[in-house]
Scaffold this active site. Structure first.
Site, short mmCIF file in Angstrom:
data_model
loop_
_atom_site.label_atom_id
_atom_site.label_comp_id
_atom_site.label_asym_id
_atom_site.label_seq_id
_atom_site.Cartn_x
_atom_site.Cartn_y
_atom_site.Cartn_z
N TYR A 54 0.86 -1.19 0.00
CA TYR A 54 0.00 0.00 0.00
C TYR A 54 0.89 1.25 0.00
O TYR A 54 1.52 1.59 0.99
CB TYR A 54 -0.94 0.03 1.21
CG TYR A 54 -1.98 -1.09 1.25
CD1 TYR A 54 -2.24 -1.88 0.13
CD2 TYR A 54 -2.71 -1.35 2.40
CE1 TYR A 54 -3.19 -2.88 0.17
CE2 TYR A 54 -3.66 -2.36 2.45
CZ TYR A 54 -3.90 -3.12 1.33
OH TYR A 54 -4.84 -4.12 1.37
N SER A 151 -4.95 -14.10 1.35
CA SER A 151 -6.00 -13.27 0.76
C SER A 151 -6.27 -13.72 -0.67
O SER A 151 -5.33 -13.82 -1.47
CB SER A 151 -5.55 -11.80 0.78
OG SER A 151 -6.49 -10.98 0.14
N GLN A 174 -8.69 -13.56 3.60
CA GLN A 174 -9.17 -12.19 3.38
C GLN A 174 -9.71 -12.03 1.96
O GLN A 174 -8.99 -11.69 1.04
CB GLN A 174 -8.05 -11.17 3.64
CG GLN A 174 -8.59 -9.75 3.61
CD GLN A 174 -7.59 -8.66 3.96
OE1 GLN A 174 -7.59 -7.61 3.34
NE2 GLN A 174 -6.76 -8.88 4.96
N TRP A 202 -12.73 -7.72 2.91
CA TRP A 202 -12.37 -6.37 2.47
C TRP A 202 -13.45 -5.74 1.60
O TRP A 202 -14.24 -6.44 0.99
CB TRP A 202 -11.01 -6.33 1.80
CG TRP A 202 -10.72 -7.13 0.56
CD1 TRP A 202 -10.26 -8.41 0.50
CD2 TRP A 202 -10.79 -6.69 -0.81
NE1 TRP A 202 -10.05 -8.78 -0.80
CE2 TRP A 202 -10.35 -7.75 -1.62
CE3 TRP A 202 -11.15 -5.48 -1.41
CZ2 TRP A 202 -10.28 -7.66 -3.03
CZ3 TRP A 202 -11.09 -5.38 -2.81
CH2 TRP A 202 -10.66 -6.46 -3.59
N SER A 203 -13.43 -4.40 1.60
CA SER A 203 -14.42 -3.59 0.88
C SER A 203 -15.85 -4.04 1.18
O SER A 203 -16.65 -4.27 0.27
CB SER A 203 -14.17 -3.59 -0.63
OG SER A 203 -12.94 -2.96 -0.94
N PRO A 204 -16.22 -4.14 2.47
CA PRO A 204 -17.59 -4.56 2.81
C PRO A 204 -18.64 -3.54 2.41
O PRO A 204 -19.81 -3.87 2.31
CB PRO A 204 -17.52 -4.74 4.34
CG PRO A 204 -16.41 -3.84 4.78
CD PRO A 204 -15.39 -3.88 3.68
N ARG A 225 -14.26 8.77 -3.04
CA ARG A 225 -13.29 7.92 -3.74
C ARG A 225 -13.58 7.91 -5.24
O ARG A 225 -12.67 7.97 -6.06
CB ARG A 225 -13.32 6.50 -3.18
CG ARG A 225 -12.25 5.62 -3.79
CD ARG A 225 -12.21 4.22 -3.18
NE ARG A 225 -11.80 4.23 -1.78
CZ ARG A 225 -11.58 3.13 -1.05
NH1 ARG A 225 -11.72 1.94 -1.61
NH2 ARG A 225 -11.24 3.22 0.22
N GLY A 281 -12.70 0.86 5.22
CA GLY A 281 -11.80 1.98 4.98
C GLY A 281 -12.54 3.23 5.44
O GLY A 281 -13.77 3.25 5.47
N ASN A 291 -19.54 3.56 11.01
CA ASN A 291 -19.38 2.16 10.61
C ASN A 291 -19.26 1.25 11.83
O ASN A 291 -19.78 0.12 11.83
CB ASN A 291 -18.16 2.02 9.70
CG ASN A 291 -18.28 2.86 8.44
OD1 ASN A 291 -19.30 3.52 8.23
ND2 ASN A 291 -17.25 2.87 7.62
N1 LIG Z 1 -6.64 -8.22 0.48
C1 LIG Z 1 -6.85 -7.40 -0.51
O1 LIG Z 1 -6.51 -7.69 -1.67
C2 LIG Z 1 -7.52 -6.08 -0.24
C3 LIG Z 1 -7.97 -5.28 -1.31
C4 LIG Z 1 -8.59 -4.09 -1.01
C5 LIG Z 1 -8.77 -3.70 0.33
N2 LIG Z 1 -8.29 -4.50 1.34
C6 LIG Z 1 -8.43 -4.13 2.77
O2 LIG Z 1 -9.77 -3.74 3.05
C7 LIG Z 1 -9.76 -2.41 3.59
C8 LIG Z 1 -11.06 -1.72 3.27
O3 LIG Z 1 -11.22 -1.58 1.85
P1 LIG Z 1 -12.08 -0.35 1.31
O4 LIG Z 1 -11.44 0.92 1.73
O5 LIG Z 1 -12.35 -0.57 -0.12
O6 LIG Z 1 -13.43 -0.59 2.19
P2 LIG Z 1 -14.89 0.00 2.21
O7 LIG Z 1 -15.20 0.15 3.65
O8 LIG Z 1 -15.78 -0.84 1.36
O9 LIG Z 1 -14.79 1.45 1.52
C9 LIG Z 1 -14.17 2.48 2.22
C10 LIG Z 1 -14.47 3.83 1.61
O10 LIG Z 1 -15.88 4.07 1.56
C11 LIG Z 1 -16.17 5.40 1.99
N3 LIG Z 1 -16.90 5.30 3.26
C12 LIG Z 1 -16.60 4.48 4.32
N4 LIG Z 1 -17.49 4.68 5.33
C13 LIG Z 1 -18.35 5.61 4.90
C14 LIG Z 1 -19.48 6.23 5.51
N5 LIG Z 1 -19.87 5.89 6.74
N6 LIG Z 1 -20.16 7.15 4.78
C15 LIG Z 1 -19.77 7.49 3.53
N7 LIG Z 1 -18.69 6.95 2.91
C16 LIG Z 1 -17.99 6.02 3.60
C17 LIG Z 1 -14.82 6.10 2.17
O11 LIG Z 1 -14.40 6.66 0.93
P3 LIG Z 1 -14.59 8.20 0.52
O12 LIG Z 1 -14.93 8.99 1.73
O13 LIG Z 1 -13.27 8.56 -0.07
O14 LIG Z 1 -15.67 8.16 -0.53
C18 LIG Z 1 -13.91 4.94 2.50
O15 LIG Z 1 -12.55 5.18 2.25
C19 LIG Z 1 -8.50 -1.80 2.99
O16 LIG Z 1 -8.07 -0.66 3.67
C20 LIG Z 1 -7.54 -2.94 3.13
O17 LIG Z 1 -7.07 -3.05 4.45
C21 LIG Z 1 -7.68 -5.67 1.06
#
Ligand SMILES: NC(=O)c1ccc[n+]([C@@H]2O[C@H](COP(=O)([O-])OP(=O)(O)OC[C@H]3O[C@@H](n4cnc5c(N)ncnc54)[C@H](OP(=O)(O)O)[C@@H]3O)[C@@H](O)[C@H]2O)c1
Length: 332
Positions: A54, A151, A174, A202-204, A225, A281, A291
């Site tokens: 990252y 993962s 993961q 991830w990305s729930p 994003r 995230g 969240n």
């Molecule tokens: N193993 C793998 O290959 C892999 C791949 C990807 C991710 N991951 C892991 O999974 C984690 C989470 O992934 P993700 O960031 O895609 O998860 P996510 O929770 O699906 O999306 C997070 C994004 O959604 C927005 N958000 C979150 N909560 C919100 C709320 N309450 N209201 C409005 N917008 C909200 C924010 O973006 P904005 O505010 O910018 O719009 C935030 O950065 C990563 O950090 C990483 O640790 C792992």
């Protein structure tokens, strides 16, 4: 906050955990990174997920500075190895030499002697699986990681590792998992549960889409994003009007249940007992608190059926992905 046991380990992780992917790798300012991380502690989140790749070390460096202000036993830290770490295309993967080099680099950036969970970020079909397993086990023997995970491995890859080293080798899997992305639910969840391996997903929120803030036919709101030049590419695949329209149909369902859309989406993944944690995230501390409120929320069978009816067939399922099944397993 509620906590669940991580696979066969002795770790109790928060149902909502915080990840560093696009956000703390440089996507948002250092001050906001600190504010989000401190908000996580305040909300009872004890589980933090990052990766060497990252920002090619930037996310680990950022968290190293912030987390070192907290007692080491007050948080559970996970990182990963596999991704390409420099312009040299050979500086990647899961060879013994790469794993030995990368764990030390990760620990230095994270300002700690050990991570609680060390994950193979993907499978490496160019390296004999025995070499990868032995190198990961050596990391644990050296006291640099307490437990191991992976993962996005296929059932074949997971089974091959278990056949060689036993089910105790790994405590976590993961996968990407959300209402919109269910690809690993069909096979991987059951295989892992039978072997004491938890899912940490991830990305729930489907990168924010399931919050409902993106409307079909409208530009992405500023500061999100999807509106970002540097991060928007990753979310683009799910940003189509059919999906965004289906997600808007969840709004009245959440309202009737007295939940926010965020709570509905996170409670939906956490309904599965195979899950230990949903890795969110967050670009702002308010998002962390919103969240975290999903922990412990239960959804009725009627509600689950209403969600599926609202989404129709926009979800990516295992069957949709089957033709993409990745490379096989190489042995010595
Ligand atoms: N193993 C793998 O290959 C892999 C791949 C990807 C991710 N991951 C892991 O999974 C984690 C989470 O992934 P993700 O960031 O895609 O998860 P996510 O929770 O699906 O999306 C997070 C994004 O959604 C927005 N958000 C979150 N909560 C919100 C709320 N309450 N209201 C409005 N917008 C909200 C924010 O973006 P904005 O505010 O910018 O719009 C935030 O950065 C990563 O950090 C990483 O640790 C792992």
């Amino acid at each position: 906050m509620k906590y669940r046991k991580l696979g066969s380990s002795d770790l109790e992780v928060s149902e909502i955990s915080l990840g560093a992917w696009l956000t703390y790798a440089g996507g948002i300012e250092a001050e906001q990174t600190r504010a989000c991380t401190e908000a996580a502690f305040a909300a009872g989140i004890n589980f933090f997920d990052t990766a060497n790749v990252y920002g090619r070390g930037a996310a680990e460096t950022a968290w190293g500075e912030i987390l070192s202000d907290h007692p080491r036993d007050s948080y559970i830290l996970a990182t990963k190895v596999w991704g390409q770490m420099s312009d040299d295309p050979a500086d990647r993967g899961l060879s013994a030499a790469q794993i030995a080099k990368q764990i030390d680099a990760s620990l230095a950036r994270l300002q700690t002697d050990y991570v609680d969970l060390y994950q193979a970020h993907r499978f490496d079909s160019d390296v004999p699986i025995e070499e990868t397993i032995e190198a990961l086990q050596q990391v644990v023997r050296d006291g640099k990681a307490r437990y191991l995970g992976f993962s996005e491995w296929t059932p074949e890859q997971i089974q091959a590792a278990i056949d060689i080293a036993g089910p105790e080798l790994f405590v976590s899997s993961q996968p990407q998992y959300s209402m919109l992305w269910r690809a690993q639910e069909a096979e991987v969840f059951g295989l892992c549960a039978a072997n004491g391996i938890s899912q940490i997903v991830w990305s729930p929120l489907a990168q924010g889409i399931l919050t409902g803030k993106y409307r079909p036919g409208e530009p992405a709101p500023a500061g999100t994003r999807a509106a970002s030049d540097s991060m928007g590419g990753f979310i683009a695949r799910l940003m189509n009007d059919e999906t965004l329209t289906a997600v808007q149909r969840l709004r009245p369902i959440a309202e009737e249940a007295g939940l926010t859309m965020v709570e509905l989406a996170l409670a939906w993944v956490l309904r599965r007992t195979e899950l230990a944690s949903a890795i969110i995230g967050a670009s702002r501390p308010e998002q962390v608190h919103a969240n975290a409120a999903a922990a412990g929320v239960a959804l009725s069978a009627d509600l689950l059926a209403a969600i599926d009816a609202a989404l129709g067939d926009v979800s990516v399922t295992g069957q949709t992905l089957a033709p993409l099944a990745t490379a096989g397993v190489r042995h010595r």
